[in-house]
Design a protein around this motif. Sequence first.
Motif, PDB file in Angstrom:
ATOM      1  N   ARG A  84       0.898  -1.226   0.067  1.00  0.00           N
ATOM      2  CA  ARG A  84      -0.104   0.302  -0.093  1.00  0.00           C
ATOM      3  C   ARG A  84       0.845   1.167   0.425  1.00  0.00           C
ATOM      4  O   ARG A  84       0.508   2.332  -0.796  1.00  0.00           O
ATOM      5  N   ALA A  85       1.882   1.183   1.076  1.00  0.00           N
ATOM      6  CA  ALA A  85       2.812   2.034   1.129  1.00  0.00           C
ATOM      7  C   ALA A  85       3.592   2.485  -0.670  1.00  0.00           C
ATOM      8  O   ALA A  85       3.671   3.825  -1.485  1.00  0.00           O
ATOM      9  N   ALA A  86       4.061   1.655  -1.444  1.00  0.00           N
ATOM     10  CA  ALA A  86       4.471   0.828  -2.410  1.00  0.00           C
ATOM     11  C   ALA A  86       3.518   2.175  -3.507  1.00  0.00           C
ATOM     12  O   ALA A  86       3.812   2.845  -4.365  1.00  0.00           O
ATOM     13  N   LEU A  87       2.614   1.976  -3.553  1.00  0.00           N
ATOM     14  CA  LEU A  87       1.140   2.076  -4.943  1.00  0.00           C
ATOM     15  C   LEU A  87       1.005   3.246  -4.658  1.00  0.00           C
ATOM     16  O   LEU A  87       0.867   3.887  -5.123  1.00  0.00           O
ATOM     17  N   ALA A  88       0.673   4.286  -3.499  1.00  0.00           N
ATOM     18  CA  ALA A  88       0.406   5.363  -2.948  1.00  0.00           C
ATOM     19  C   ALA A  88       1.548   6.417  -3.194  1.00  0.00           C
ATOM     20  O   ALA A  88       1.511   7.064  -3.880  1.00  0.00           O
ATOM     21  N   TRP A  89       3.110   5.248  -2.870  1.00  0.00           N
ATOM     22  CA  TRP A  89       4.227   6.339  -3.740  1.00  0.00           C
ATOM     23  C   TRP A  89       4.128   6.595  -5.155  1.00  0.00           C
ATOM     24  O   TRP A  89       4.436   7.017  -6.276  1.00  0.00           O
ATOM     25  N   CYS A  90       3.977   5.305  -5.196  1.00  0.00           N
ATOM     26  CA  CYS A  90       3.744   5.581  -7.116  1.00  0.00           C
ATOM     27  C   CYS A  90       2.647   6.364  -7.361  1.00  0.00           C
ATOM     28  O   CYS A  90       3.564   7.300  -8.800  1.00  0.00           O
ATOM     29  N   GLU A  91       1.575   6.131  -7.100  1.00  0.00           N
ATOM     30  CA  GLU A  91       0.534   7.190  -7.628  1.00  0.00           C
ATOM     31  C   GLU A  91       1.129   8.777  -7.198  1.00  0.00           C
ATOM     32  O   GLU A  91       0.759   9.649  -8.461  1.00  0.00           O
ATOM     33  N   ALA A  92       1.534   8.952  -6.553  1.00  0.00           N
ATOM     34  CA  ALA A  92       1.956  10.280  -5.917  1.00  0.00           C
ATOM     35  C   ALA A  92       3.846  11.068  -7.266  1.00  0.00           C
ATOM     36  O   ALA A  92       3.357  11.978  -7.513  1.00  0.00           O
ATOM     37  N   VAL A  93       4.683  10.151  -7.383  1.00  0.00           N
ATOM     38  CA  VAL A  93       5.749  10.339  -8.678  1.00  0.00           C
ATOM     39  C   VAL A  93       5.234  10.233  -9.619  1.00  0.00           C
ATOM     40  O   VAL A  93       5.668  11.280 -10.216  1.00  0.00           O
TER      41      VAL A  93
END
Length: 158
Positions: A84-93
């Motif tokens: 979930r943290a990785a996916l949120a970062w993916c979306e943010a970047v």
Amino acid sequence: MRISYHKVLPESYETLLHMSNTAHDSGLEPALQELVRIRASQINGCAFCLDMHTKDARAGGETEQRLNLLAAWRESPGYTERERAALAWCEAVTLIAETSAPDDVYEEVRRHFDERETVALTLVVISINGWNRMLRSMRTPAGDYVSRIAPAAGAASR
């Protein structure tokens, strides 16, 4: 296809490939990397990359349910806190012009990833965004990709 970019400027392909290989070899879990690549490709609407990375994810043992629910991962069970943290970062970047990669998302990533992993994760996101933009802009056709990943044990039953 508009232009066979890899033939016209082979260095363009080699540059993208080098970045992808560096990310791939970073030590991050392959399944996590595939989820991130798929999510960025969903956001960017890259059919070629979606075809490739969903096939690779399946070959690596990813479940159909998790692939089917990935676009709605926030509302879906079955993803770890690290994912979930990785996916949120993916979306943010991926959407950095809109999000500015907010501190709260970064802080959540750092709860689950050390410095090296955070840089590697960011490189996974940057590299797939590069591929998405090249392949979409050149109208690279999708559908014919065949995964070179050996199917994971039990993957056929998923």
